[in-house]
Write an enzyme that holds these catalytic residues in place. Structure first.
Site, PDB file in Angstrom:
ATOM      1  N   TYR A 141      74.821  80.674 -69.796  1.00  0.00           N
ATOM      2  CA  TYR A 141      74.869  79.291 -70.485  1.00  0.00           C
ATOM      3  C   TYR A 141      75.349  79.535 -72.324  1.00  0.00           C
ATOM      4  O   TYR A 141      75.877  78.672 -72.759  1.00  0.00           O
ATOM      5  CB  TYR A 141      73.306  78.797 -70.891  1.00  0.00           C
ATOM      6  CG  TYR A 141      72.818  78.259 -69.546  1.00  0.00           C
ATOM      7  CD1 TYR A 141      73.746  78.401 -68.337  1.00  0.00           C
ATOM      8  CD2 TYR A 141      71.570  77.259 -69.329  1.00  0.00           C
ATOM      9  CE1 TYR A 141      73.272  77.634 -67.165  1.00  0.00           C
ATOM     10  CE2 TYR A 141      71.172  76.955 -68.281  1.00  0.00           C
ATOM     11  CZ  TYR A 141      72.145  77.306 -67.188  1.00  0.00           C
ATOM     12  OH  TYR A 141      71.454  76.385 -65.913  1.00  0.00           O
ATOM     13  N   LYS A 191      69.976  89.020 -59.030  1.00  0.00           N
ATOM     14  CA  LYS A 191      71.156  89.205 -57.748  1.00  0.00           C
ATOM     15  C   LYS A 191      71.755  90.341 -57.840  1.00  0.00           C
ATOM     16  O   LYS A 191      73.100  90.381 -57.893  1.00  0.00           O
ATOM     17  CB  LYS A 191      72.100  87.848 -57.878  1.00  0.00           C
ATOM     18  CG  LYS A 191      72.911  87.492 -56.812  1.00  0.00           C
ATOM     19  CD  LYS A 191      71.921  87.057 -55.572  1.00  0.00           C
ATOM     20  CE  LYS A 191      72.851  86.862 -54.322  1.00  0.00           C
ATOM     21  NZ  LYS A 191      72.242  86.365 -53.011  1.00  0.00           N
ATOM     22  N   ASP A 223      67.871  84.095 -54.198  1.00  0.00           N
ATOM     23  CA  ASP A 223      67.894  83.224 -53.237  1.00  0.00           C
ATOM     24  C   ASP A 223      66.660  83.353 -52.157  1.00  0.00           C
ATOM     25  O   ASP A 223      66.137  82.478 -51.735  1.00  0.00           O
ATOM     26  CB  ASP A 223      69.205  83.546 -52.344  1.00  0.00           C
ATOM     27  CG  ASP A 223      69.409  84.835 -52.201  1.00  0.00           C
ATOM     28  OD1 ASP A 223      68.771  85.784 -52.749  1.00  0.00           O
ATOM     29  OD2 ASP A 223      70.584  85.379 -51.489  1.00  0.00           O
ATOM     30  N   ASP A 247      66.263  78.242 -65.156  1.00  0.00           N
ATOM     31  CA  ASP A 247      66.459  76.892 -65.284  1.00  0.00           C
ATOM     32  C   ASP A 247      66.316  76.366 -63.876  1.00  0.00           C
ATOM     33  O   ASP A 247      65.425  75.217 -63.671  1.00  0.00           O
ATOM     34  CB  ASP A 247      67.859  76.658 -65.532  1.00  0.00           C
ATOM     35  CG  ASP A 247      67.901  75.139 -65.940  1.00  0.00           C
ATOM     36  OD1 ASP A 247      67.229  74.441 -65.983  1.00  0.00           O
ATOM     37  OD2 ASP A 247      69.239  74.616 -65.976  1.00  0.00           O
ATOM     38  N   ASP A 251      62.414  74.291 -62.186  1.00  0.00           N
ATOM     39  CA  ASP A 251      62.546  72.888 -61.851  1.00  0.00           C
ATOM     40  C   ASP A 251      61.828  72.928 -60.272  1.00  0.00           C
ATOM     41  O   ASP A 251      61.298  72.124 -60.002  1.00  0.00           O
ATOM     42  CB  ASP A 251      63.869  72.471 -61.710  1.00  0.00           C
ATOM     43  CG  ASP A 251      64.317  71.796 -63.136  1.00  0.00           C
ATOM     44  OD1 ASP A 251      63.345  71.989 -64.227  1.00  0.00           O
ATOM     45  OD2 ASP A 251      65.244  70.984 -63.039  1.00  0.00           O
TER      46      ASP A 251
HETATM   47 MG    MG Z   1      66.679  72.291 -66.165  1.00  0.00          MG
END
Ligand code: MG
Ligand code: NAI
Length: 356
Positions: A141, A191, A223, A247, A251
């Site tokens: 990001y 990962k 994963d 992130d 969620d």
């Molecule tokens: Mg978010």
């Protein structure tokens, strides 16, 4: 003792939920002989309307010298069309940067009274109580990127994932310290079978594990973690991961609980810490006095524990939330037939009553 807290209401339901949380905290901190001096500052859409920018310097300066920041939520359709350089979300990114907030803590706990709100089977969620520790200022990001260039089939864009040892070390320290206050287990998520940045992540995690033998470490690919969160979420205590993976997984963690309006978060780092519910500004119900204030109230409990030296207040607030839910009080978002339906004010009053 006196503490200074900056309150940023933000937009939409922000003012309704932050004022509810302030009333609760003001009562609870008396248990720790603390008085809070609140200062209101603007950020997000409200700041765009007042100052023409989402994060005025005056807000940054006030946050920097405060003991903590409590934030509602920012954004809404009113500002969807503004110049991208001054979008409300810039306020959140700007605060993270200005306050050095490199770590986001998201506890996911399912209150007994709300177990049937989870989309998962009840037997899977009864033991759910974990924290996601997400790296917040590094990785893809914040990496270099190339916006789409070129033509036709050769049009190309890319984003770069970078992690430095110091960034991984300090987030691992937070995860380890969090685990030591909980069940003593850290799951580091990466990962590493594919990504070089993840291989460094895992190497540093393993070094930290060796240096902290009282904490049980395990290492999962992202994963697999995504699957485990719905197959057996009760296995987790502290999950530590990168900005991007965090992130997404946070969620997923939120939806496991089935009640968005209840989940708190803390962002901590080198400067003043920031506390906010994980939900947004809920413009669809703003101004009606019906928002669920519990996510903000539980964020304020985290603030009491981590930033205000008020552990008794934190425990009292969390217990009051549990008791009020057990007693059947529900705002509209979590209402079911047979329960006591209350608005924001009614829920806040109930919590205040239960704080002995
Ligand atoms: Mg978010
Ligand atoms: P949202 O979380 O605001 O709302 C999603 C749904 O959940 C809506 O139906 C809303 O009414 C409901 N909801 C959320 N919080 C609630 C509460 N406390 N009580 C009762 N119901 C609640 O997400 P959405 O709609 O995607 O975003 C709305 C705005 O909020 C956007 O401008 C978005 O950018 C912003 N946002 C801001 C965040 C922040 O400040 N950290 C985080 C997420 C979104």
């Amino acid at each position: 003792m006196e503490k200074r807290v900056v309150a940023i209401n933000g937009d939409g339901i922000g003012r309704e939920i932050v004022s509810a949380a302030r009333r609760v905290v003001d009562k609870a901190v008396a248990k720790d002989n603390i008085v809070i001096h609140w200062a209101e500052h603007k950020a997000g859409g409200e700041a765009i309307d007042t100052y023409g920018e989402p994060l005025p310097q005056s807000t940054i300066d006030a946050c920097k010298v405060a003991d903590a920041v409590l934030l509602g939520a920012v954004g809404g359709p009113k500002w969807d069309a503004v110049n991208p350089a001054i979008r409300p979300e810039k306020a959140i990114l700007g605060l993270r940067k200005a306050l050095g907030l490199f770590c986001n803590l998201r506890p996911v706990r399912i209150f007994k009274a709300l177990q049937d709100y989870s989309p998962l089977k009840p037997e899977l969620v009864q033991d759910v109580d974990f924290v996601i520790v997400r790296e917040l200022t590094g990785g893809i990001y914040f990496g270099e990127r190339l916006e789409a260039t070129g033509e036709g089939a050769d049009e190309v864009a890319w984003d770069k994932e970078t992690y430095h040892r110091y960034e991984i070390e300090r987030i691992m320290e937070v995860a380890i310290n969090t685990a030591k206050q909980r069940k003593g287990k850290v799951t580091s998520v990466d990962k590493a079978n594919v990504l070089a940045s993840s291989r460094l992540w895992r190497k540093v995690a393993q070094e930290k594990a060796t240096a902290n033998p009282t904490v049980a470490f395990d290492y999962l690919y992202v994963d697999n973690t995504a699957m485990q969160l719905v197959v057996n979420p009760g296995q987790f205590d502290v999950i530590v991961t990168t900005n991007l993976f965090g992130d997404i997984l946070s969620d997923e963690g939120a939806v496991v609980s089935g009640s968005l309006g209840l989940l708190p978060s803390a962002s901590i780092g080198t400067g003043t810490a920031l506390y906010e519910p994980i939900h947004g500004s809920a413009p669809d119900i703003a101004g009606q006095g019906i928002a669920n204030p519990l996510g903000t109230i539980l964020s304020a409990a985290m603030m009491c524990r981590h930033s205000l030296e008020a552990p008794n207040a934190a425990a009292a607030i969390e217990k009051a939330v549990e008791d009020v839910l057990a007693a059947g009080y529900r705002t509209g978002d979590i209402y079911k037939a047979g329960m006591k339906k209350v608005n924001t004010e009614g829920m806040t009053e109930a919590i205040l009553q239960y704080i002995k």
